[in-house]
Design an enzyme around this catalytic site. Structure first.
Site, mmCIF file in Angstrom:
data_model
loop_
_atom_site.group_PDB
_atom_site.id
_atom_site.type_symbol
_atom_site.label_atom_id
_atom_site.label_comp_id
_atom_site.label_asym_id
_atom_site.label_seq_id
_atom_site.Cartn_x
_atom_site.Cartn_y
_atom_site.Cartn_z
ATOM 1 N N GLU A 220 0.851 -1.199 0.000
ATOM 2 C CA GLU A 220 0.000 0.000 0.000
ATOM 3 C C GLU A 220 0.885 1.247 0.000
ATOM 4 O O GLU A 220 1.944 1.273 0.640
ATOM 5 C CB GLU A 220 -0.830 -0.023 1.288
ATOM 6 N N LYS B 73 -9.617 1.909 -1.853
ATOM 7 C CA LYS B 73 -9.751 1.294 -0.526
ATOM 8 C C LYS B 73 -11.118 1.565 0.093
ATOM 9 O O LYS B 73 -11.539 2.728 0.203
ATOM 10 C CB LYS B 73 -8.641 1.816 0.378
ATOM 11 N N CYS C 223 -4.644 -3.080 3.047
ATOM 12 C CA CYS C 223 -4.365 -2.886 4.471
ATOM 13 C C CYS C 223 -5.540 -3.226 5.392
ATOM 14 O O CYS C 223 -5.850 -4.387 5.578
ATOM 15 C CB CYS C 223 -3.879 -1.451 4.705
#
Lengths: 308, 308
Positions: A47, A127, A172
């Site tokens: 990331e 995300k 993440c």
């Protein structure tokens, strides 16, 4: 036809706040060349791979924030990575802070892209689960301002066909939510890529700090097993600007077994031969979704308010 | 006010096909008395605790099948367990094959009940995820005919208030589905009880047999952590009628840590002091559902057909 793909995880050590994109891209290319020597066909980076993890700072000047964002991909600094990958015939994926026009307005996302061996971007992911907070909280040793600097993604997990397999991306904090793996698997994904920047210290519950490595693997291994997915989790690791980040990048088989793992907190390559047909060992039997799953029994899962 | 409840897991060793209910109940009472000496307030027994795991046999005579079912609860043979628990002021939970009238017709479920320290049944759960098959498959070393002998439960997981806490029940294969934990947690459950009968040999994918213990703990630990739940997993263990069953009953904290575990494959008690307020360490922070969960991003999870 065999569907064994050699996948690499390119863990990155810390990136300094003042480190130039060109220097980071040079590190990424060095890992890519090492990966090529080991036969890697698809290489996964973490990331926000191009910069330090900037949400750890509260910045009031939007121009200062925007310096960490990319406005084109590839851009002048990332083009060499795309060029080298195309020369090597290698697919790759990495995360970055994206500033671009969507729906007619300039927006900012925590983004990951999947690039084919032809150098073309095959998929883009924004995300979905942004952790942290949106206001300055000076009591913390460091901030986690993802909710301030990014908008949450508005497109569910997807599955992209590439190189004979089906790929999904997550980033993440997404990996801690079982829904990430399930939604991807129900869309047919066979490999889920997951880049992460995970501090060892969690200011809200420091009594769990010693469990970070355990939780990291627990959620990814369980997600792999429960869905018959290959999972590739790749860290930005090490002491980055006074913040210690977890390493232990790993490749996880559809059985939940870790088959490759980093053992440093610096730039490190891990690889595994991933037989995508092994997803069927799980999905045809114990987790045959059509035969055994009970979607009508999960009404709360998609309810908007989590009222009890 | 403290909300620490001492919970016990009463693992049972094998039960012979011809073992009388009264003998099994005597074993259960012995474990209950041991639990009382260790301060247990709520004791969890396994799935189908009163008999051998009969779905391993194909039986054409319904009367032969029905001999494994209870038609009243408590009945004459189980009344002593209820009586002893009330004398001790202990809550308990166990699984059994239930034959009873629901919706105006006689039906059969794989059932678990939760009984308060007053001896009253506080909640009843019908197993939602029935594994195995419905027709005779003679090639298997043993059958797994849950889909033949039981109807699947038609009521989602629930949360029942008892003894100052919120309890949910699930059974065996349910524990492998992340939805089980999430649906329970979204309904406020703080403890999830899980009885199981798990053969070491899985005929459909014997190449995973060596992973049974790993998978057992993986799914329960991940479910506990991802939802901030206490999980109590209790086995029927050992060599039962030529079938080896997994043990490793365990109590898992909301951090995903195993805090008590059986180390035999026989009748064995495990206990832990479970602070129900520790669920908040997870739910107020990293998995604050209201703040961080994205139900609108999981459309496939409740879709009836799992099409891609």
């Amino acid at each position: 036809m065999t569907r064994i793909i050699t996948i690499g995880g390119a863990q990155l050590g810390p990136i300094r706040r003042d480190e130039a994109r060109s220097a980071v891209v040079a590190r990424m290319i060095a890992l890519m060349e090492q990966a090529a020597r080991r036969g890697v066909q698809m290489l996964i980076y973490p990331e926000l791979a191009l910069t330090t993890f900037f949400p750890r700072w509260f910045m009031e000047d939007q121009a200062e924030v925007d310096a960490f964002f990319e406005t084109e991909m590839p851009g002048p600094e990332t083009q060499p990575l795309f060029d080298r990958a195309r020369e090597l015939g290698m697919g790759f994926s990495f995360g970055y802070a994206e500033k671009a026009v969507y729906d007619g307005r300039l927006r900012r996302f925590n983004t990951s892209i999947l690039v084919g061996p032809d150098g073309e971007i095959a998929a883009r992911y924004h995300k979905i689960h942004l952790p942290g907070h949106s206001e300055h909280e000076p009591w913390r040793a460091f901030q986690h301002l993802e909710k301030r600097y990014f908008e949450p993604g508005e497109t569910p997990y997807m599955s992209t066909e590439l190189m004979g397999g089906k790929w999904a991306m997550a980033i993440c904090n997404d990996r801690r939510w079982p829904e990430t793996y399930r939604e991807s698997a129900l869309r047919g994904a066979e490999v889920l890529t997951l880049g992460y920047n995970t501090p060892l210290h969690y200011p809200l519950a420091p009594e769990h700090d010693h469990l970070q490595a355990f939780h990291n693997h627990l959620c990814m291994q369980a997600g792999a097993y429960a869905n018959g997915l290959w999972v590739v989790g790749v860290a930005k690791a090490g002491r980055e600007e006074d913040c210690d980040l977890l390493g232990q990048s790993c490749i996880i088989a559809p059985t939940g077994e870790i088959v490759a793992m980093a053992s440093t907190i610096g730039d490190e390559l891990i690889t595994a031969d991933c037989d995508l047909d092994r997803t069927q060992e799980i999905r045809d039997h114990i987790f045959n979704f059509e035969k055994h799953r009970r979607p009508d029994m999960y009404p709360m899962l998609t309810r908007q308010s989590n009222g009890q």
